[in-house]
Design a protein around this motif. Structure first.
Motif, PDB file in Angstrom:
ATOM      1  N   TYR A 456      -8.119  12.055 -22.346  1.00 32.41           N
ATOM      2  CA  TYR A 456      -7.180  12.102 -21.320  1.00 32.41           C
ATOM      3  C   TYR A 456      -8.270  12.469 -19.884  1.00 32.41           C
ATOM      4  O   TYR A 456      -7.831  12.139 -18.799  1.00 32.41           O
ATOM      5  N   THR A 457      -9.464  12.899 -20.104  1.00 31.90           N
ATOM      6  CA  THR A 457     -10.462  12.984 -19.040  1.00 31.90           C
ATOM      7  C   THR A 457     -11.352  11.578 -19.050  1.00 31.90           C
ATOM      8  O   THR A 457     -12.191  11.589 -17.945  1.00 31.90           O
ATOM      9  N   ALA A 458     -11.045  10.937 -19.772  1.00 34.59           N
ATOM     10  CA  ALA A 458     -11.935   9.647 -19.623  1.00 34.59           C
ATOM     11  C   ALA A 458     -11.610   8.810 -18.223  1.00 34.59           C
ATOM     12  O   ALA A 458     -10.453   8.663 -18.080  1.00 34.59           O
ATOM     13  N   GLY A 459     -12.653   8.397 -17.782  1.00 36.34           N
ATOM     14  CA  GLY A 459     -12.851   7.463 -16.694  1.00 36.34           C
ATOM     15  C   GLY A 459     -13.159   6.123 -17.042  1.00 36.34           C
ATOM     16  O   GLY A 459     -13.828   5.564 -18.141  1.00 36.34           O
ATOM     17  N   ILE A 460     -13.304   5.225 -15.916  1.00 38.05           N
ATOM     18  CA  ILE A 460     -13.682   3.852 -15.976  1.00 38.05           C
ATOM     19  C   ILE A 460     -15.206   3.878 -16.671  1.00 38.05           C
ATOM     20  O   ILE A 460     -15.682   2.855 -17.646  1.00 38.05           O
ATOM     21  N   GLU A 461     -16.089   4.704 -16.210  1.00 40.20           N
ATOM     22  CA  GLU A 461     -17.465   4.787 -16.443  1.00 40.20           C
ATOM     23  C   GLU A 461     -17.633   4.976 -17.993  1.00 40.20           C
ATOM     24  O   GLU A 461     -18.407   4.700 -18.729  1.00 40.20           O
ATOM     25  N   ASP A 462     -16.611   6.012 -18.570  1.00 36.13           N
ATOM     26  CA  ASP A 462     -16.764   6.319 -19.792  1.00 36.13           C
ATOM     27  C   ASP A 462     -16.391   5.108 -20.791  1.00 36.13           C
ATOM     28  O   ASP A 462     -17.085   5.164 -21.903  1.00 36.13           O
ATOM     29  N   ILE A 463     -15.344   4.285 -20.257  1.00 42.07           N
ATOM     30  CA  ILE A 463     -14.992   3.070 -21.149  1.00 42.07           C
ATOM     31  C   ILE A 463     -16.096   2.247 -21.075  1.00 42.07           C
ATOM     32  O   ILE A 463     -16.526   1.458 -22.149  1.00 42.07           O
ATOM     33  N   LEU A 464     -16.745   1.932 -19.821  1.00 43.92           N
ATOM     34  CA  LEU A 464     -18.042   1.084 -19.963  1.00 43.92           C
ATOM     35  C   LEU A 464     -19.187   1.367 -20.813  1.00 43.92           C
ATOM     36  O   LEU A 464     -19.878   0.627 -21.520  1.00 43.92           O
ATOM     37  N   HIS A 480      -8.481  -2.248 -17.020  1.00 40.09           N
ATOM     38  CA  HIS A 480      -7.315  -1.425 -16.650  1.00 40.09           C
ATOM     39  C   HIS A 480      -7.253  -0.268 -17.311  1.00 40.09           C
ATOM     40  O   HIS A 480      -6.754  -0.536 -18.462  1.00 40.09           O
ATOM     41  N   MET A 481      -7.123   0.519 -16.744  1.00 39.66           N
ATOM     42  CA  MET A 481      -6.762   2.073 -17.225  1.00 39.66           C
ATOM     43  C   MET A 481      -5.358   2.169 -16.922  1.00 39.66           C
ATOM     44  O   MET A 481      -4.914   1.995 -16.212  1.00 39.66           O
ATOM     45  N   VAL A 629     -17.198  -0.802 -10.270  1.00 34.92           N
ATOM     46  CA  VAL A 629     -16.696   0.564 -10.754  1.00 34.92           C
ATOM     47  C   VAL A 629     -17.060   1.706  -9.680  1.00 34.92           C
ATOM     48  O   VAL A 629     -16.276   2.391  -9.519  1.00 34.92           O
ATOM     49  N   GLY A 630     -18.070   1.578  -8.836  1.00 37.80           N
ATOM     50  CA  GLY A 630     -18.315   2.625  -7.880  1.00 37.80           C
ATOM     51  C   GLY A 630     -17.039   2.536  -6.656  1.00 37.80           C
ATOM     52  O   GLY A 630     -16.849   3.311  -6.064  1.00 37.80           O
ATOM     53  N   TYR A 631     -16.426   1.427  -6.924  1.00 40.26           N
ATOM     54  CA  TYR A 631     -15.221   1.200  -5.694  1.00 40.26           C
ATOM     55  C   TYR A 631     -14.006   1.824  -6.281  1.00 40.26           C
ATOM     56  O   TYR A 631     -13.120   1.981  -5.241  1.00 40.26           O
ATOM     57  N   PHE A 632     -13.834   1.954  -7.562  1.00 39.89           N
ATOM     58  CA  PHE A 632     -12.691   2.512  -8.025  1.00 39.89           C
ATOM     59  C   PHE A 632     -12.537   4.121  -7.892  1.00 39.89           C
ATOM     60  O   PHE A 632     -13.707   4.631  -8.396  1.00 39.89           O
ATOM     61  N   ALA A 633     -11.460   4.918  -7.343  1.00 39.12           N
ATOM     62  CA  ALA A 633     -11.394   6.110  -7.302  1.00 39.12           C
ATOM     63  C   ALA A 633     -10.907   6.731  -8.408  1.00 39.12           C
ATOM     64  O   ALA A 633      -9.446   6.513  -8.812  1.00 39.12           O
ATOM     65  N   ALA A 634     -11.708   7.077  -9.409  1.00 38.65           N
ATOM     66  CA  ALA A 634     -11.269   7.520 -10.674  1.00 38.65           C
ATOM     67  C   ALA A 634     -10.346   8.665 -10.704  1.00 38.65           C
ATOM     68  O   ALA A 634     -10.308   9.509  -9.933  1.00 38.65           O
ATOM     69  N   PRO A 635      -9.252   9.069 -11.604  1.00 41.05           N
ATOM     70  CA  PRO A 635      -8.441  10.298 -11.602  1.00 41.05           C
ATOM     71  C   PRO A 635      -9.344  11.547 -11.859  1.00 41.05           C
ATOM     72  O   PRO A 635     -10.729  11.314 -12.142  1.00 41.05           O
ATOM     73  N   PRO A 636      -9.086  12.792 -11.365  1.00 42.76           N
ATOM     74  CA  PRO A 636      -9.532  13.857 -11.521  1.00 42.76           C
ATOM     75  C   PRO A 636     -10.461  14.159 -13.043  1.00 42.76           C
ATOM     76  O   PRO A 636      -9.762  13.567 -14.113  1.00 42.76           O
ATOM     77  N   GLY A 637     -11.285  14.910 -12.890  1.00 42.96           N
ATOM     78  CA  GLY A 637     -12.176  15.091 -14.314  1.00 42.96           C
ATOM     79  C   GLY A 637     -11.167  15.676 -15.369  1.00 42.96           C
ATOM     80  O   GLY A 637     -11.190  15.196 -16.587  1.00 42.96           O
ATOM     81  N   ALA A 638     -10.359  16.461 -14.950  1.00 37.14           N
ATOM     82  CA  ALA A 638      -9.438  17.070 -16.101  1.00 37.14           C
ATOM     83  C   ALA A 638      -7.929  16.468 -15.611  1.00 37.14           C
ATOM     84  O   ALA A 638      -7.411  16.730 -14.741  1.00 37.14           O
TER      85      ALA A 638
END
Length: 734
Positions: A456-464, A480-481, A629-638
């Motif tokens: 649940y803490t995974a972001g776009i960068e983690d997927i890439l 698409h998250m 990927v830098g343009y996307f505001a990923a959800p908070p880390g936790a």
């Protein structure tokens, strides 16, 4: 008439608490003032004056008693501060007349007595200080100009500056310091230095509001974060809290929460690092009955809140010395003339309709907010009397605002979003949405993959990073998250590949590969299957299952709405919902529909939907690609998981001392808790917020501290402290 530099009044003060380098840091009141006039033209000193001051609270610290030799009995008979200041003014004026002088400048050994003690105390007691206390010279800086090879200014002591000039007499506190300063002043003014005391520092009379551009350079060494402010605080109130220090023009930025309301924090920018350091000494000083926490902040954080780019806002804020009032809850059809009539002739708006700024969404729809300019405080106070009065059929909220808040609100609502806002439809309550330009029309081509079981803490960068070398085969804007209805990660993601072969290769090589200690399932799928899953269906290696339905019959009775259009994929506007964007307005025809009927579903050739069905809708994040990927505001880390009936469970943080936090506001986020526990070595993934079935914070959170010692310290120091207006309770979990 003599110039200011011809006559100095050497000035000293002591408080009932810490003195010296910590003077004023503990909010203790002034108990002693000592002064002596120095005529630089005649090179002689006047009579030394020493006055005790009776504080409101007759308490002296042991340190103060030892340093000053004063007792409570000495102070009990002394006059109050306002009387002593009058005596100072009369004494100095009378002596100046005898010398044929009409003006003077204060001379101090440290600016603390003026900036950190006298001005803050006078502000709290509503005392009007004489004009002479708004400028002074610092004898350390003057000495350093004559002797540049000496120690840094902050480390210069009177004894060290005088050791080669005269022996220090053994006098009582205050008298000794003033006599030493007088001797030092006369020495610097004589041969061989012939120094001219011209470096006059000033204290600002009032805070200057103004606008800040995002392109402006802001030094991080000049910015602080103030936390625990009353929600109704204005920029002038914050400037009053930091009275004596110089805040940069437009340097107060009130922070807003996700709902656009003030969250009790502000970022304050000072003119230099010296004033910022003095501001940090006011940590846990009081504003009324509340203590205010003061921490370091960065220039980037200040620009994020206060910086703006809109020409309309810049033009609106270009008028100098205006009082800004924010209006909230306006009817969407309210006109400028109706707002002016509501405010009335007793509170005229600056330049009429030009002094009104309506806040709108990017497509021009009103938000119900507006900002109003008034030329003086009297007009603004008259307008504030209209608070919660009715305009049309709605009550209107009015409260003081700031230039930074105008920028922040306009940035939030009027900036171009990552994706377009959902169009409304006056005809059908469940609109049919066109295919987006980023995604192809639904087809059976299996050129997509689905990732299931993501942390649940995974972001776009983690997927890439998880996909590794296969990242180059992702289509532009093809990541698409998938978020749930509360805008939090569901553990799923869809990836569009350049071909079905590439998708097959990814599903074979990445299936059950580990991401953050969890293995992730990877399935090959088509855009049509993706569409069904986003609607609430299921997809696994056993095949595709349609969305669940509470009714056993899917034949179309009259109460059903049928769709006969070809299958299509939900547009991003329909699939993606806040927290990153403001919620799109729903069509008026759905205003009285059940809450769960307001989700948007893709059309399907054989699906007949009753408006009372209880579907679970999913929302993907805005589509991104490795290049964006830098343009996307990923959800908070936790990311915390809702306490939902389905078997989704969050992974608790790493072992440590587990503490339960209770009494949180419903809109609490991970960043709020991190800010509350600043200094306790917490990481975002150590916080687990508990949510109820409706997706709101249940008022509780589980927090894992690095060690039991740190956890015990946090429970002792932070339990029952205010958290954005509510008291929170901390307890160790069994």
């Amino acid at each position: 008439m003599a110039s200011h530099s011809d006559t100095l009044v050497v000035f000293f003060g002591a408080t009932a608490g810490a003195n010296g380098g910590k003077l004023g840091s503990d909010e203790r009141e002034i108990i002693l003032l000592v002064w002596q006039i120095v005529d630089l033209h005649e090179k002689k000193a006047g009579a030394l004056q020493r006055c005790l001051v009776k504080p409101d609270s007759l308490e002296l610290t042991d340190e103060c008693k030892e340093e000053t030799g004063l007792t409570l009995e000495d102070l009990a008979k002394a006059p109050a501060l306002d009387k002593v200041l009058q005596q100072f003014q009369q004494s100095v004026t009378s002596e100046l007349k005898s010398l044929g002088r009409s003006s003077f400048t204060l001379c101090v050994h440290s600016p603390l007595v003026i900036r950190q003690a006298l001005h803050p105390e006078a502000s709290k007691k509503n005392l009007v200080l004489p004009e002479c206390f708004f400028s002074f010279v610092d004898v350390r800086k003057e000495f350093h100009k004559c002797c540049p090879n000496a120690s840094p200014e902050q480390k210069l002591k009177l004894d060290s500056m005088l050791e080669c000039i005269l022996s220090v007499s053994d006098q009582s506190t205050g008298v000794k310091e003033v006599e030493d300063m007088v001797q030092l002043v006369l020495c610097l003014q004589a041969e061989p230095y012939n120094h001219n005391f011209s470096c006059v520092e000033t204290v600002k009379y009032k805070f200057d509001s103004g606008a800040c551009s995002k392109t402006e350079m802001v030094d991080s060494e000049t910015v602080i974060r103030a936390r625990g402010l009353p929600w109704q605080s204005s920029d002038q109130d914050i400037a009053r809290f930091f009275k004596g220090l110089s805040i940069a023009k437009g340097g107060v930025a009130l922070c807003l929460n996700a709902q656009g309301r003030r969250n009790g924090e502000a970022l304050v920018r000072f003119i230099d690092s010296e004033h910022r350091d003095l501001a940090l000494e006011r940590h846990k000083h009081h504003m009324g009955s509340r203590y205010i926490e003061v921490y370091k902040a960065t220039g980037e954080e200040f620009l994020k809140i206060a910086g703006g780019t809109s020409n309309e806002v810049s033009q609106f804020l270009s008028k100098e010395n205006q009082v800004i009032i924010r209006m909230r809850g306006l009817p969407f059809i309210a006109t400028s003339q109706e707002v002016l009539s509501f405010l009335g002739p007793e509170s005229p708006v600056t330049d009429g309709t030009e002094g009104l700024l309506f806040v709108k969404y990017p497509d021009g729809r009103p938000t119900g907010d507006a900002f109003v300019l008034f030329s003086c405080e009297e007009y603004a106070q008259n307008a504030l009397k209209k608070h919660k009065q009715i305009l049309g059929k709605r009550y209107i909220e009015l409260f003081r605002s700031t230039a930074a808040e105008v920028q922040q609100v306009l940035n939030r609502y009027m900036s171009t979003p990552l994706i377009s806002t959902l169009p409304s439809s006056p005809i059908v309550p469940v609109p049919v949405l066109a295919t987006t330009p980023f995604l192809p029309a639904a087809s059976n081509t299996r050129d997509c993959v689905r990732l299931r079981g993501l942390p649940y803490t995974a972001g776009i960068e983690d997927i890439l990073e998880f996909m590794g070398e296969h990242t180059v085969d992702i289509k532009p804007h093809g990541v698409h998250m998938v978020l749930n209805q509360q805008g939090r990660p569901s553990g799923d993601a869809f990836i569009q590949m350049k071909s079905s072969d590439k998708a097959f290769m990814v599903s074979q090589k990445c299936h059950k590969k580990t991401m953050k200690d969890r293995y992730v399932e990877v399935f090959q799928c088509s855009t049509e299957e993706m569409s069904i899953v986003l609607m609430g269906g299921t997809l696994n290696r056993s095949g595709l299952s349609p969305p669940p339905c509470k009714l056993p019959c899917l034949s179309p009775p009259t109460a059903f709405a049928a769709f006969s259009t070809p299958p299509g994929l939900l547009s991003e506007a329909a699939l993606y919902q806040p927290p990153l964007l403001a919620a799109p307005r729903l069509p008026q025809t759905t205003a009285h529909s059940p809450a769960h009927a307001l989700a948007y579903y893709p059309p399907h050739p054989h699906l007949y939907m009753n408006m009372n069905m209880n579907y679970t809708a999913y929302y993907p994040s805005p589509p991104v690609s490795p290049s964006t990927v830098g343009y996307f505001a990923a959800p908070p880390g936790a990311m915390a998981v809702a306490a939902q009936p389905h078997p989704a469970a969050a992974v608790l943080p790493q072992p440590g001392a587990l503490v339960r936090m209770q009494g949180l506001p419903y809109n609490t986020g991970v960043k709020d808790i991190l800010s509350f526990f600043q200094g306790y070595q917490l990481q975002p993934d150590a916080i687990l917020i508990l949510y109820n079935f409706s997706g709101q914070c249940s008022g509780e959170a589980l927090i894992t501290f690095p060690s039991e010692e740190i956890a015990r310290q946090a429970v002792t120091e932070r339990s029952n402290h205010p958290f954005y207006g509510q008291q929170v309770h901390l307890a160790f979990c069994n």
